[in-house]
Enzyme design. Sequence first.
Site, PDB file in Angstrom:
ATOM      1  N   SER A  67       0.839  -1.199   0.000  1.00 24.67           N
ATOM      2  CA  SER A  67       0.000   0.000   0.000  1.00 24.67           C
ATOM      3  C   SER A  67       0.879   1.258   0.000  1.00 24.67           C
ATOM      4  O   SER A  67       1.692   1.450  -0.915  1.00 24.67           O
ATOM      5  CB  SER A  67      -0.954  -0.033   1.196  1.00 24.67           C
ATOM      6  OG  SER A  67      -1.925   0.971   1.092  1.00 24.67           O
ATOM      7  N   ASP A  90       0.183  -3.990  -4.121  1.00 25.05           N
ATOM      8  CA  ASP A  90      -0.996  -3.147  -4.313  1.00 25.05           C
ATOM      9  C   ASP A  90      -0.725  -1.717  -3.860  1.00 25.05           C
ATOM     10  O   ASP A  90      -1.314  -1.234  -2.869  1.00 25.05           O
ATOM     11  CB  ASP A  90      -2.202  -3.726  -3.569  1.00 25.05           C
ATOM     12  CG  ASP A  90      -3.516  -3.341  -4.256  1.00 25.05           C
ATOM     13  OD1 ASP A  90      -3.546  -3.270  -5.495  1.00 25.05           O
ATOM     14  OD2 ASP A  90      -4.520  -3.123  -3.548  1.00 25.05           O
ATOM     15  N   ARG A 104       5.481   8.837  -7.085  1.00 24.49           N
ATOM     16  CA  ARG A 104       4.913   7.497  -6.886  1.00 24.49           C
ATOM     17  C   ARG A 104       5.954   6.462  -7.282  1.00 24.49           C
ATOM     18  O   ARG A 104       6.988   6.779  -7.881  1.00 24.49           O
ATOM     19  CB  ARG A 104       3.646   7.316  -7.729  1.00 24.49           C
ATOM     20  CG  ARG A 104       3.890   7.489  -9.234  1.00 24.49           C
ATOM     21  CD  ARG A 104       2.711   7.019 -10.064  1.00 24.49           C
ATOM     22  NE  ARG A 104       2.907   7.292 -11.474  1.00 24.49           N
ATOM     23  CZ  ARG A 104       3.630   6.558 -12.306  1.00 24.49           C
ATOM     24  NH1 ARG A 104       4.286   5.505 -11.852  1.00 24.49           N
ATOM     25  NH2 ARG A 104       3.735   6.885 -13.582  1.00 24.49           N
ATOM     26  N   ASP A 106       7.786   3.877  -9.431  1.00 25.44           N
ATOM     27  CA  ASP A 106       7.930   3.753 -10.881  1.00 25.44           C
ATOM     28  C   ASP A 106       9.181   2.938 -11.188  1.00 25.44           C
ATOM     29  O   ASP A 106      10.002   2.681 -10.294  1.00 25.44           O
ATOM     30  CB  ASP A 106       7.987   5.123 -11.544  1.00 25.44           C
ATOM     31  CG  ASP A 106       9.335   5.806 -11.359  1.00 25.44           C
ATOM     32  OD1 ASP A 106      10.211   5.629 -12.224  1.00 25.44           O
ATOM     33  OD2 ASP A 106       9.523   6.495 -10.331  1.00 25.44           O
ATOM     34  N   ASP A 109      12.972   3.486  -9.949  1.00 27.67           N
ATOM     35  CA  ASP A 109      13.335   3.488  -8.526  1.00 27.67           C
ATOM     36  C   ASP A 109      14.252   2.337  -8.138  1.00 27.67           C
ATOM     37  O   ASP A 109      14.809   2.339  -7.037  1.00 27.67           O
ATOM     38  CB  ASP A 109      12.070   3.445  -7.659  1.00 27.67           C
ATOM     39  CG  ASP A 109      11.259   4.732  -7.774  1.00 27.67           C
ATOM     40  OD1 ASP A 109      11.868   5.795  -7.992  1.00 27.67           O
ATOM     41  OD2 ASP A 109      10.011   4.673  -7.674  1.00 27.67           O
ATOM     42  N   HIS A 177      -7.389  -5.476  -1.051  1.00 26.93           N
ATOM     43  CA  HIS A 177      -6.132  -4.751  -0.876  1.00 26.93           C
ATOM     44  C   HIS A 177      -5.087  -5.622  -0.178  1.00 26.93           C
ATOM     45  O   HIS A 177      -3.899  -5.586  -0.519  1.00 26.93           O
ATOM     46  CB  HIS A 177      -6.414  -3.492  -0.072  1.00 26.93           C
ATOM     47  CG  HIS A 177      -5.337  -2.467  -0.097  1.00 26.93           C
ATOM     48  ND1 HIS A 177      -4.624  -2.123  -1.234  1.00 26.93           N
ATOM     49  CD2 HIS A 177      -4.847  -1.656   0.896  1.00 26.93           C
ATOM     50  CE1 HIS A 177      -3.755  -1.171  -0.951  1.00 26.93           C
ATOM     51  NE2 HIS A 177      -3.856  -0.876   0.341  1.00 26.93           N
TER      52      HIS A 177
END
Length: 383
Positions: A67, A90, A104, A106, A109, A177
């Site tokens: 998460s 997720d 975010r 990607d 990274d 989730h």
Amino acid sequence: MSDIKDELLKQGDYNVVIVDWGHGSMALYGQASANTRVVGAQIAQLIKFLQANTEARPEDMHIIGHSLGSHVAGYAGERLQYLGRITGLDPAQPFFEHMDKAVRLDPTDALFVDVIHTDGDRFYSTDFGLGMDEPCGHVDYFPNGGHDQPGCEADPITHWAHEGLIAGTSEFVACNHLRSYHFFNETINSVCPFEAYRCDSEDDFNSGKCVPCSGEACGFMGLHADRTKPAGGATNVKYYLKTGTSWPYCRYHYKVSLDFAASSNGYESEERGQMFVHLTGSTGQTHTVQVTDSSVYFKSGQTYTYLLTSPTDLGDIHDVTLRWHHASAVLDVGSWNLLGLRHPQLAIDAVHVSSGETHTTFNFCEHGTSVETDHSQVFSRKC
């Protein structure tokens, strides 16, 4: 993450560090999402310290985050050179999906970024999806389409009975989730390979277009995802697979194709109903599975393809049992069977079964064999 830690230590000789940022993640969501930057920076600082004072190398390190933790891993990776791998479980959707990659997770990274998507429905909707549907790794895995995981439709009492009050409540609220976490945990030491299939879309996968696979088109969800890395720097490569409703989740995939015989009078004929399939192999068999979601039309001379799964490898397929149930449509007089005066039946020339995991195909030929409604027909003669 403690159960993942335990499974990793069973699997290999790892040094496992669990990052507890509970005070930061339990704040209101807006603040918690902002805190991911700070936690990512602190993890990067720790890794740089280890690199400077020991023989540790970022290339050998693997950060796993669920998460918001997925984006924490991304923020850590962007501050490091040559971080070996990030697994995003997720990744959280609100404030991150369709945002610039700088904010975010990607593919830049880490040297390898693999992502498991399990709750990709829209957040601002009745579906209340918590995870990203947008691909954000080198490889992105979409079990069961990446949304609406089987077994998560259970009521809270069922979850409480299986998981207890606290864990059961969490499972009821965020079952889809949390499945990414459970899936990854099982992949660590599972004999079942969690094989997945490179495919352009969920519809293509469900229609059997991507099973079986070969080479780079075969992925392995979870810890062993690094067995398949896209060539040529490709990113956002999508893989699909199906799972079971409860642990153990891993399933073996079988594509079943039915060749319907051409009409004897030269005119296309059709019947309406539901199809059921049962597979028997050298090492096991499936339950009888309804492969059509609802009543559909079966037309002569056409081929229909379905995907089945099994919790075990069935080995060599010995026979296939087909059964179908005729169902009329109110507005289609031709489909009616008033007073049982008509005898609806389907004529099938051949059945083909392909194993997704062993990449073996079994062909059964029974030219023009008739299957009457609510009667079972066994296909066992190999072509």
